[in-house]
Scaffold this active site. Structure first.
Site, PDB file in Angstrom:
ATOM      1  N   LYS A   1       0.828  -1.211   0.000  1.00 46.90           N
ATOM      2  CA  LYS A   1       0.000   0.000   0.000  1.00 46.90           C
ATOM      3  C   LYS A   1       0.865   1.264   0.000  1.00 46.90           C
ATOM      4  O   LYS A   1       0.591   2.205  -0.737  1.00 46.90           O
ATOM      5  CB  LYS A   1      -0.922   0.030   1.236  1.00 46.90           C
ATOM      6  CG  LYS A   1      -1.924  -1.103   1.300  1.00 46.90           C
ATOM      7  CD  LYS A   1      -2.924  -0.915   2.438  1.00 46.90           C
ATOM      8  CE  LYS A   1      -2.321  -0.982   3.818  1.00 46.90           C
ATOM      9  NZ  LYS A   1      -1.728  -2.294   4.176  1.00 46.90           N
TER      10      LYS A   1
ATOM     11  N   ARG B   1      -9.800   0.211   9.004  1.00 43.25           N
ATOM     12  CA  ARG B   1      -9.275  -1.139   9.219  1.00 43.25           C
ATOM     13  C   ARG B   1     -10.318  -2.056   9.839  1.00 43.25           C
ATOM     14  O   ARG B   1     -10.028  -3.201  10.136  1.00 43.25           O
ATOM     15  CB  ARG B   1      -8.056  -1.070  10.122  1.00 43.25           C
ATOM     16  CG  ARG B   1      -6.727  -1.196   9.356  1.00 43.25           C
ATOM     17  CD  ARG B   1      -5.617  -1.122  10.368  1.00 43.25           C
ATOM     18  NE  ARG B   1      -4.395  -1.751   9.961  1.00 43.25           N
ATOM     19  CZ  ARG B   1      -3.366  -1.114   9.441  1.00 43.25           C
ATOM     20  NH1 ARG B   1      -3.440   0.165   9.169  1.00 43.25           N
ATOM     21  NH2 ARG B   1      -2.249  -1.762   9.181  1.00 43.25           N
TER      22      ARG B   1
ATOM     23  N   ARG C   1      11.225  -1.587  10.795  1.00 44.57           N
ATOM     24  CA  ARG C   1      10.164  -1.133  11.696  1.00 44.57           C
ATOM     25  C   ARG C   1      10.069  -2.073  12.902  1.00 44.57           C
ATOM     26  O   ARG C   1      10.209  -3.285  12.756  1.00 44.57           O
ATOM     27  CB  ARG C   1       8.826  -1.157  10.947  1.00 44.57           C
ATOM     28  CG  ARG C   1       8.445   0.164  10.353  1.00 44.57           C
ATOM     29  CD  ARG C   1       7.234   0.068   9.474  1.00 44.57           C
ATOM     30  NE  ARG C   1       6.053  -0.526  10.091  1.00 44.57           N
ATOM     31  CZ  ARG C   1       4.865  -0.595   9.512  1.00 44.57           C
ATOM     32  NH1 ARG C   1       4.691  -0.103   8.289  1.00 44.57           N
ATOM     33  NH2 ARG C   1       3.840  -1.142  10.114  1.00 44.57           N
TER      34      ARG C   1
ATOM     35  N   ARG D   1      -0.581  -9.250  13.227  1.00 45.67           N
ATOM     36  CA  ARG D   1      -1.112  -8.232  12.294  1.00 45.67           C
ATOM     37  C   ARG D   1      -1.886  -8.901  11.155  1.00 45.67           C
ATOM     38  O   ARG D   1      -2.921  -8.387  10.714  1.00 45.67           O
ATOM     39  CB  ARG D   1       0.044  -7.380  11.729  1.00 45.67           C
ATOM     40  CG  ARG D   1       0.583  -6.391  12.762  1.00 45.67           C
ATOM     41  CD  ARG D   1       1.969  -5.891  12.398  1.00 45.67           C
ATOM     42  NE  ARG D   1       2.006  -5.099  11.183  1.00 45.67           N
ATOM     43  CZ  ARG D   1       3.123  -4.845  10.512  1.00 45.67           C
ATOM     44  NH1 ARG D   1       4.280  -5.327  10.933  1.00 45.67           N
ATOM     45  NH2 ARG D   1       3.073  -4.117   9.419  1.00 45.67           N
TER      46      ARG D   1
HETATM   47  P1  AMP Z   1       0.644   0.270   9.160  1.00 47.61           P
HETATM   48  O1  AMP Z   1       1.787   1.206   9.064  1.00 47.61           O
HETATM   49  O2  AMP Z   1      -0.549   0.680   8.340  1.00 47.61           O
HETATM   50  O3  AMP Z   1       1.047  -1.169   8.936  1.00 47.61           O
HETATM   51  O4  AMP Z   1       0.123   0.344  10.692  1.00 47.61           O
HETATM   52  C1  AMP Z   1       0.960  -0.034  11.767  1.00 47.61           C
HETATM   53  C2  AMP Z   1       0.116  -0.261  13.006  1.00 47.61           C
HETATM   54  O5  AMP Z   1      -0.548   0.958  13.378  1.00 47.61           O
HETATM   55  C3  AMP Z   1      -1.012  -1.284  12.859  1.00 47.61           C
HETATM   56  O6  AMP Z   1      -0.556  -2.621  13.034  1.00 47.61           O
HETATM   57  C4  AMP Z   1      -1.957  -0.840  13.970  1.00 47.61           C
HETATM   58  O7  AMP Z   1      -1.499  -1.256  15.241  1.00 47.61           O
HETATM   59  C5  AMP Z   1      -1.838   0.681  13.912  1.00 47.61           C
HETATM   60  N1  AMP Z   1      -2.852   1.243  12.981  1.00 47.61           N
HETATM   61  C6  AMP Z   1      -2.638   1.803  11.767  1.00 47.61           C
HETATM   62  N2  AMP Z   1      -3.800   2.179  11.201  1.00 47.61           N
HETATM   63  C7  AMP Z   1      -4.778   1.849  12.081  1.00 47.61           C
HETATM   64  C8  AMP Z   1      -6.195   1.943  12.084  1.00 47.61           C
HETATM   65  N3  AMP Z   1      -6.868   2.442  11.027  1.00 47.61           N
HETATM   66  N4  AMP Z   1      -6.875   1.507  13.177  1.00 47.61           N
HETATM   67  C9  AMP Z   1      -6.232   1.012  14.236  1.00 47.61           C
HETATM   68  N5  AMP Z   1      -4.893   0.839  14.303  1.00 47.61           N
HETATM   69  C10 AMP Z   1      -4.170   1.260  13.240  1.00 47.61           C
END
Ligand code: AMP
Length: 210
Positions: free
Chosen positions: A13, A88, A152, A163
């Site tokens: 993404k 999400r 990360r 996840r």
């Molecule tokens: P990402 O960078 O999109 O993979 O997000 C990393 C982490 O941030 C996720 O595993 C969640 O813990 C948190 N996170 C990101 N977006 C959301 C969301 N829309 N709702 C809840 N937690 C989120």
């Protein structure tokens, strides 16, 4: 044009968002990036978010929805934006519909067997660039800006398992949610390169205006 980018962790993404930002001049809003910036800055939001992110769980909806609602009230998004990592779950999707008008949901579909390796091998740069160790040939700095690459904190096998589970149980139902609204554009990635995936996305988005 306002777009939701949907896809499992590791689907690409962020990579596609960078391409889309350039070509369509859309503002890229990543809730994960917003949380990571808050964690780095030691803010109250960062303190709440950290324990959930480290466990591979979703940060509570009230916190997340508020952040997105505030962000979408800013002036710079008026020409169009894409949401990367939001919504999400169904609650977030319904909330989003109450304060924003989404034109399309681009669903980046990747074989789930590939995801663990993709995420655990990911190395990122604070400029937003993302690489896989298998293609770095030992290089430790960003090709785009020269800064050091890092992994990360949540890109480790234990957290990635959680996840992916969170994605399958809570986020994947959004595919049906956007299909029911007639807004779903699914791109099947197969073995396609990021550039080829981007081409497929562009074709779908351009088809919207016909
Ligand atoms: P990402 O960078 O999109 O993979 O997000 C990393 C982490 O941030 C996720 O595993 C969640 O813990 C948190 N996170 C990101 N977006 C959301 C969301 N829309 N709702 C809840 N937690 C989120």
């Amino acid at each position: 044009m306002n777009i939701v980018l949907l896809g499992a962790p590791g689907a690409g993404k962020g990579t596609q968002a960078a391409f889309l930002e350039k070509k369509f001049n859309l503002v890229h809003i990543s809730t994960g990036d917003i949380f990571r910036a808050n964690i780095k800055g030691g803010t109250p939001i960062g303190k709440v978010a950290k324990s959930y992110i480290d466990a591979g769980k979703l940060v509570p909806d009230e916190v997340t929805c508020e952040i997105v609602k505030n962000r979408l009230s800013e002036k710079d998004v008026e020409g169009g934006y894409m949401l990367d990592g939001f919504p999400r779950n169904l609650f977030q999707a319904e909330q989003l519909d109450s304060f924003a008008k989404i034109d399309a949901c681009v669903n980046i579909s990747v074989d789930s067997a590939l995801l663990m390796d993709r995420i655990c091998g990911r190395r990122v740069c604070s400029c937003g660039a993302s690489y896989h160790i298998s293609t770095l040939g030992g290089r430790t700095t960003c090709e785009r800006c020269g800064q050091p690459l890092y992994q990360r904190a949540d890109d480790n096998p234990e957290t990635v398992g959680a996840r992916l589970e969170t994605y399958n149980t809570q986020t994947a139902p959004l595919i049906d949610y956007y299909a029911a609204q007639g807004k779903l554009l699914t791109v099947e990635c197969g073995n396609a390169s990021p550039e080829e995936v981007f081409e497929m996305i562009c074709e779908k988005l351009e088809g919207l205006n016909k």
